[in-house]
Design a protein around this motif. Structure first.
Motif, short mmCIF file in Angstrom:
data_model
loop_
_atom_site.label_atom_id
_atom_site.label_comp_id
_atom_site.label_asym_id
_atom_site.label_seq_id
_atom_site.Cartn_x
_atom_site.Cartn_y
_atom_site.Cartn_z
N LEU A 1 -0.86 -0.92 -10.78
CA LEU A 1 0.48 -1.23 -11.28
C LEU A 1 1.19 -2.21 -10.35
CD1 LEU A 1 2.02 2.18 -12.45
CD2 LEU A 1 1.80 0.10 -13.84
N LYS A 2 1.97 -3.09 -10.92
CA LYS A 2 2.86 -3.93 -10.14
C LYS A 2 4.02 -3.07 -9.61
CE LYS A 2 2.13 -8.15 -12.91
NZ LYS A 2 1.74 -9.08 -11.82
N PRO A 3 4.61 -3.43 -8.48
CA PRO A 3 5.82 -2.73 -8.04
C PRO A 3 6.89 -2.76 -9.14
CG PRO A 3 4.98 -4.13 -6.28
CD PRO A 3 4.17 -4.45 -7.51
N GLY A 4 7.43 -1.60 -9.44
CA GLY A 4 8.37 -1.48 -10.54
C GLY A 4 7.70 -1.21 -11.87
N GLY A 5 6.37 -1.26 -11.90
CA GLY A 5 5.63 -1.00 -13.13
C GLY A 5 5.62 0.48 -13.47
N LYS A 6 5.30 0.78 -14.72
CA LYS A 6 5.42 2.15 -15.23
C LYS A 6 4.06 2.70 -15.67
CE LYS A 6 9.03 3.15 -17.75
NZ LYS A 6 9.98 3.23 -18.89
#
Length: 262
Positions: A171-176
């Motif tokens: 996941l990207k940072p801030g991804g869910k």
């Protein structure tokens, strides 16, 4: 000292660590993936039909809520793990548009083939990539996806903690991360009725419509062995996710867990 209170010996602890559950059976950890693969090779061709029959069509509402909660937008990159026949992938594809990409990943070649054929037949080819991949060892770089989803697949994973760490990694940072899975009914009467349905109706439907009662008996057992709502939320937090919460649906028969990578 009674047998019930006797501490485990180191040998017993080692044996327990080397086995895992396949439904209600204990099997060597390295063999579970093969047993699960056999189940899904068997059910792949009738998977969509059986989903409709087993859930009386309600699985479509559960998946619709998952899509709505995802917050997926145009240009996003989405990973749909255990994507099977592509229900979520299809909807994600519409949302990300031509600028985005959806990866339909499944460890099972039969399920992946059914999903690929279904989506290609419907013209969904431009922004979808298909990958045979193990949730415990995802072949993707760190910080690759805006959203990762897994629907009705986590309970079949041998090492769930490892898989959750892998999902958080990509996941990207801030991804869910979104986990849609059968869970524990919140009402005792509903729980009893659900048990009766699961262990009588599901194998019968499997025998009548898919010619396979044992695979559907395993699926019912695997639901009972899956962590409950609060336990899974804690596992997500241990994997490094924050803002972890869950939404019970149909009285807790199904729960949608969501968490964010900080």
């Amino acid at each position: 000292m009674s047998e019930q209170t006797r501490p485990q010996s180191q040998q017993e602890k080692n044996q327990e660590a080397e086995t895992t559950h396949f439904g209600y059976r204990s099997v060597p950890r390295e063999e579970k993936s093969r047993h699960v693969a056999d189940v899904f090779h068997s059910v792949a061709a009738r998977y969509d039909l059986m989903n409709d029959l087993m859930s009386m069509g309600i699985h479509r509402l559960w998946k619709r809520f998952t899509i709505e909660l995802s917050g997926v937008r145009k240009g996003n990159r989405v990973l749909d793990i255990a994507g099977g026949t592509g229900d979520l992938t299809l909807r994600f594809s519409d949302l990300v548009g031509a600028e985005g990409q959806v990866v339909l990943a499944d460890i099972n070649a039969s399920m992946l083939s059914v999903g690929r054929n279904r989506l290609i037949d419907r013209g969904y080819i431009d922004n979808i990539v298909f990958a045979q991949a193990d949730a415990e060892s995802l072949p993707f770089a760190d910080n690759s996806f805006h959203v990762v989803s897994i629907a009705f697949g986590l309970r079949n994973v041998t090492d769930k903690d490892k898989a959750l760490r892998e999902m958080a990694r990509v996941l990207k940072p801030g991804g869910k991360l979104l986990i849609l899975e059968f869970s524990k009914p919140t009402n005792p009467l509903l729980s009893k009725a659900y048990d009766t349905y699961s262990f009588s109706a599901l194998p019968l439907l499997g025998r009548l419509f898919a010619g396979d009662s044992e695979s559907y008996r395993y699926l019912a057992e695997s639901i009972r062995m899956h962590p409950d709502q609060d336990t899974l939320r804690s596992m997500m937090e241990n994997a490094g996710l924050v803002q972890c919460r869950y939404y019970n649906m149909t009285g807790g028969i199904v729960a949608l867990h969501a968490g964010v990578k900080p």
